[in-house]
Design an enzyme around this catalytic site. Structure first.
Site, PDB file in Angstrom:
ATOM      1  N   SER A   1     -48.778  38.821  -9.614  1.00 57.65           N
ATOM      2  CA  SER A   1     -48.307  39.505  -8.417  1.00 57.65           C
ATOM      3  C   SER A   1     -47.074  38.768  -7.907  1.00 57.65           C
ATOM      4  O   SER A   1     -46.741  37.685  -8.408  1.00 57.65           O
ATOM      5  CB  SER A   1     -49.392  39.472  -7.348  1.00 57.65           C
ATOM      6  N   LYS A   2     -46.439  39.352  -6.873  1.00 62.57           N
ATOM      7  CA  LYS A   2     -45.265  38.688  -6.289  1.00 62.57           C
ATOM      8  C   LYS A   2     -45.642  37.304  -5.755  1.00 62.57           C
ATOM      9  O   LYS A   2     -44.904  36.345  -5.903  1.00 62.57           O
ATOM     10  CB  LYS A   2     -44.723  39.530  -5.121  1.00 62.57           C
ATOM     11  N   ARG A   3     -46.823  37.246  -5.128  1.00 65.16           N
ATOM     12  CA  ARG A   3     -47.240  35.987  -4.523  1.00 65.16           C
ATOM     13  C   ARG A   3     -47.464  34.909  -5.595  1.00 65.16           C
ATOM     14  O   ARG A   3     -47.045  33.767  -5.461  1.00 65.16           O
ATOM     15  CB  ARG A   3     -48.512  36.200  -3.711  1.00 65.16           C
TER      16      ARG A   3
END
Ligand code: GLU
Length: 493
Positions: free
Chosen positions: A256-258
């Site tokens: 994910s982006k995180r």
């Protein structure tokens, strides 16, 4: 045995950074082309104007070159099947959409975005999978022609067969059978006259004589549609290969982006440009990504040209691969050890200059053998070797005090070491190490105490490459000055 030269392509959309998945797709396509004496092509799929990111195309081209995946045909190198940017091929797609309409395999659709949205909502409320309801599929052709003449906006949809099944052959997965009634009439040409991926890629793969389509397995869902489009034209199908997906470290789901941001904090990234800046080498990145999805031994160390010899599409595996950054470290470090000193010199120099250090090439050449074994990433050269290029070092005063001794005793040791070194005609390690070892013996101190003080004094750090070899490279005058400086610091404590 004669193998037909393959024409393969990497066909990214310029919608963001070149990432690990794209780089690996490009690598496999490159390997197959080179292995068979064929061509590797770069095609920019930029028909989704809303998603195009300025600079992304350049980043893709720079990234491929950095990785060593030089393409034979592409937007900036040309080739006889160009143009290689899809927005420059509009006429070709419009011509082909027209052919499909004439053959009865596609039709104009006048449904407005509002109507389509309402249809989608109604279907979802009825717990149906959203699909086109076929309103324009059976429009009278004269009526359709009239509406087009009246400048009513329209798309072109592909007319999927309703009955029977589509059997599509995928190289890694065998025959994939889909009930046609599950398939949907997708838009292939948009109201702005630009094609969607479904039409553009099929037309280009045919026109550019692509023999093997290698792409991410996220396209498996659209695979039956694509096979139907190719067949509707009556073209030969390429060999289809859908590459395995990457899962985040630990295994479940995509990054994910995180998680991507968290990896960056730990000194890792899935974006090629970042990897370059973080000190990873193209050799390390390519070796690491090659083995995620290719059934050779997990620890095989190979350069891209060595991979060319060993590559076969039959050894690719469809199963997902979890990203393992420790393995990236391993491959990167391994390749760094294989570079020649001259090669490594050229690669490390920018990292020192980036820090504002003035690099002397002869010093760099001499220090590399001392630090090479310690490097995991190229930028590690800063922590292990910046002191070679600094005018002076600023040791932490506490670090100058040897274990079990106080500042005064440590200063005394430094003074003694200074005298010993000063008495030598040169600072070669052969010359300096024996008298200092003799001093350790006769003083009853231990090696770590004496050499520890010297190390911190001359390099400014507690961990360094081998001490005497380092001092030799630093040079006599600078070493003596640094020791003098350390004595001064200790005397003030
Ligand atoms: N433009 C598509 C993408 O970036 C390419 C897929 C393909 O290789 O056909 O996902």
């Amino acid at each position: 045995m004669f193998i037909k030269p393959a024409r393969t392509r990497f066909a990214p959309s310029p919608t963001g950074h070149l990432h690990l998945g794209g780089a690996r797709t490009a690598l496999y396509a490159y390997l197959l082309a080179k292995k068979t004496g064929g061509q590797f092509i770069l095609r920019i799929e930029d028909t989704d104007l809303k998603r195009t990111v300025p600079g992304a195309e350049q980043e893709i081209m720079d990234g491929l070159r950095w990785l060593g995946l030089e393409y034979d045909e592409g937007p900036d190198v040309g080739g006889k099947f160009g143009p290689y940017r899809q927005t420059e091929r509009r006429d070709i797609y419009q011509h082909h959409a027209k052919i499909l309409v004439e053959k009865g395999h596609a039709y104009p659709c006048f449904c407005t975005p509002d109507r389509l949205e309402k249809m989608r909502q109604d279907q979802m409320n009825r717990k149906e999978n959203p699909h086109y309801d076929g309103t324009c599929r059976n429009l009278d052709p004269d009526e359709a022609a009239k509406r087009i003449a009246n400048s009513e906006p329209y798309t072109i949809r592909f007319k999927m067969p309703h009955e029977g099944v589509t059997v599509a052959h995928e190289h890694l997965r065998g025959d994939i059978t889909t009930e046609n009634k599950q398939l949907n009439d997708q838009v292939i040409l948009k109201t702005d006259g630009l094609p969607t991926y479904h039409l553009a890629a099929m037309v280009d793969d045919h026109e550019m004589q692509i023999t093997h389509v290698m792409r991410g397995s996220e396209w498996l869902g659209a695979f039956p549609l694509h096979v139907n489009i190719v067949r509707a034209f009556g073209w030969d199908e390429p060999i289809w290969i859908h590459l395995s997906v990457f899962l985040k470290p630990g295994g479940k789901g995509k990054m994910s982006k995180r998680e991507t941001a968290a990896a960056m904090k730990d000194g890792y990234s899935i974006f090629i440009k970042d990897m370059q800046e973080l000190g990873f080498t193209p050799e390390g990145v390519m070796n690491w990504s090659a083995l995620m999805g290719w059934g050779v031994a997990e620890d095989d160390v190979m350069t891209v040209s060595q991979m060319v010899d060993r590559f076969t599409i039959d050894s690719l595996t469809p199963s997902p691969a979890a990203i393992n950054f420790q393995k990236l470290d391993h491959f990167n470090a391994t390749h760094i050890r294989l570079f020649t000193t001259e090669d490594l010199t050229a690669r490390l120099k920018p990292y020192f200059t980036r820090e504002g250090l003035i690099v002397k090439d002869d010093v760099l050449l001499k220090m590399i053998p001392l630090i090479r074994e310690r490097l995991t990433t190229l930028d590690d050269c800063i922590s292990f070797g910046a002191f070679f290029f600094k005018e002076d070092v600023t040791p932490n005063p506490e670090d100058l005090i040897a274990k079990g001794l106080d500042a005064k005793q440590s200063a005394e040791i430094a003074r003694r070491a200074y005298q010993i070194l000063e008495a030598q005609p040169d600072i070669s390690h052969e010359r300096c190490e024996p008298p200092l070892r003799a001093y350790v013996e006769e003083s009853g101190l231990n090696v770590n105490q004496v050499f520890g003080i010297l190390r911190v004094a001359t390099t400014g750090q507690k961990i360094s490459p081998p001490l005497f070899e380092s001092m030799e490279i630093i040079g006599r005058d600078v070493c003596l000055r640094r020791i003098q400086n350390a004595i001064g610091i200790l005397e003030k404590l």
